[in-house]
Scaffold this motif. Structure first.
Motif, PDB file in Angstrom:
ATOM      1  N   ASP A  41       0.827  -1.211   0.000  1.00 16.19           N
ATOM      2  CA  ASP A  41       0.000   0.000   0.000  1.00 16.19           C
ATOM      3  C   ASP A  41       0.862   1.261   0.000  1.00 16.19           C
ATOM      4  O   ASP A  41       0.577   2.223  -0.713  1.00 16.19           O
ATOM      5  CB  ASP A  41      -0.942   0.014   1.211  1.00 16.19           C
ATOM      6  CG  ASP A  41      -2.044  -1.021   1.104  1.00 16.19           C
ATOM      7  OD1 ASP A  41      -2.304  -1.519  -0.020  1.00 16.19           O
ATOM      8  OD2 ASP A  41      -2.657  -1.330   2.146  1.00 16.19           O
ATOM      9  N   LYS A  44       2.568   1.624  -3.485  1.00 19.75           N
ATOM     10  CA  LYS A  44       1.617   2.099  -4.500  1.00 19.75           C
ATOM     11  C   LYS A  44       1.340   3.585  -4.314  1.00 19.75           C
ATOM     12  O   LYS A  44       1.318   4.340  -5.279  1.00 19.75           O
ATOM     13  CB  LYS A  44       0.308   1.316  -4.408  1.00 19.75           C
ATOM     14  CG  LYS A  44       0.383  -0.069  -4.982  1.00 19.75           C
ATOM     15  CD  LYS A  44      -0.958  -0.776  -4.857  1.00 19.75           C
ATOM     16  CE  LYS A  44      -0.904  -2.176  -5.423  1.00 19.75           C
ATOM     17  NZ  LYS A  44      -2.187  -2.877  -5.285  1.00 19.75           N
ATOM     18  N   ASN A  45       1.133   4.003  -3.075  1.00 16.84           N
ATOM     19  CA  ASN A  45       0.845   5.400  -2.760  1.00 16.84           C
ATOM     20  C   ASN A  45       2.012   6.310  -3.140  1.00 16.84           C
ATOM     21  O   ASN A  45       1.813   7.413  -3.645  1.00 16.84           O
ATOM     22  CB  ASN A  45       0.524   5.538  -1.268  1.00 16.84           C
ATOM     23  CG  ASN A  45       0.057   6.913  -0.901  1.00 16.84           C
ATOM     24  OD1 ASN A  45      -0.525   7.627  -1.712  1.00 16.84           O
ATOM     25  ND2 ASN A  45       0.309   7.307   0.325  1.00 16.84           N
ATOM     26  N   GLN A  46       3.238   5.850  -2.891  1.00 19.13           N
ATOM     27  CA  GLN A  46       4.422   6.659  -3.162  1.00 19.13           C
ATOM     28  C   GLN A  46       5.015   6.400  -4.546  1.00 19.13           C
ATOM     29  O   GLN A  46       6.039   6.982  -4.894  1.00 19.13           O
ATOM     30  CB  GLN A  46       5.489   6.395  -2.095  1.00 19.13           C
ATOM     31  CG  GLN A  46       5.078   6.851  -0.723  1.00 19.13           C
ATOM     32  CD  GLN A  46       6.199   6.705   0.291  1.00 19.13           C
ATOM     33  OE1 GLN A  46       7.293   6.226  -0.009  1.00 19.13           O
ATOM     34  NE2 GLN A  46       5.933   7.112   1.517  1.00 19.13           N
TER      35      GLN A  46
END
Length: 74
Positions: A41, A44-46
């Motif tokens: 997570d 994916k976010n970064q």
């Protein structure tokens, strides 16, 4: 692009998630599965990469969630 995330064995037992270059773990988990889910997570976010290490510390899997310099040919 954020820091690459590493899932590694934790010295106190379980597995830890660490950002590349960090001296301390972001979070420690009882199972590798939980640590991978959390780290995925973040990656994916970064838009960074996720490195999964086995119990001996060797990289067993690598996933890119950002600007992959070697994208698959389609």
């Amino acid at each position: 692009m954020g820091k690459n995330q590493h899932v590694t064995p934790h010295s106190g037992g379980g597995f830890q998630v660490k950002g590349a270059g960090n001296s301390r773990a972001t979070k420690v988990f009882d199972t590798q599965r939980e640590a991978i889910s959390f780290a995925r997570d973040i990656a994916k976010n970064q838009q960074s990469e996720l490195f999964i290490h086995n119990r001996t510390g060797q990289i067993r899997e690598r996933n890119s969630y950002g600007n992959d310099p070697y994208p698959p040919r389609g």
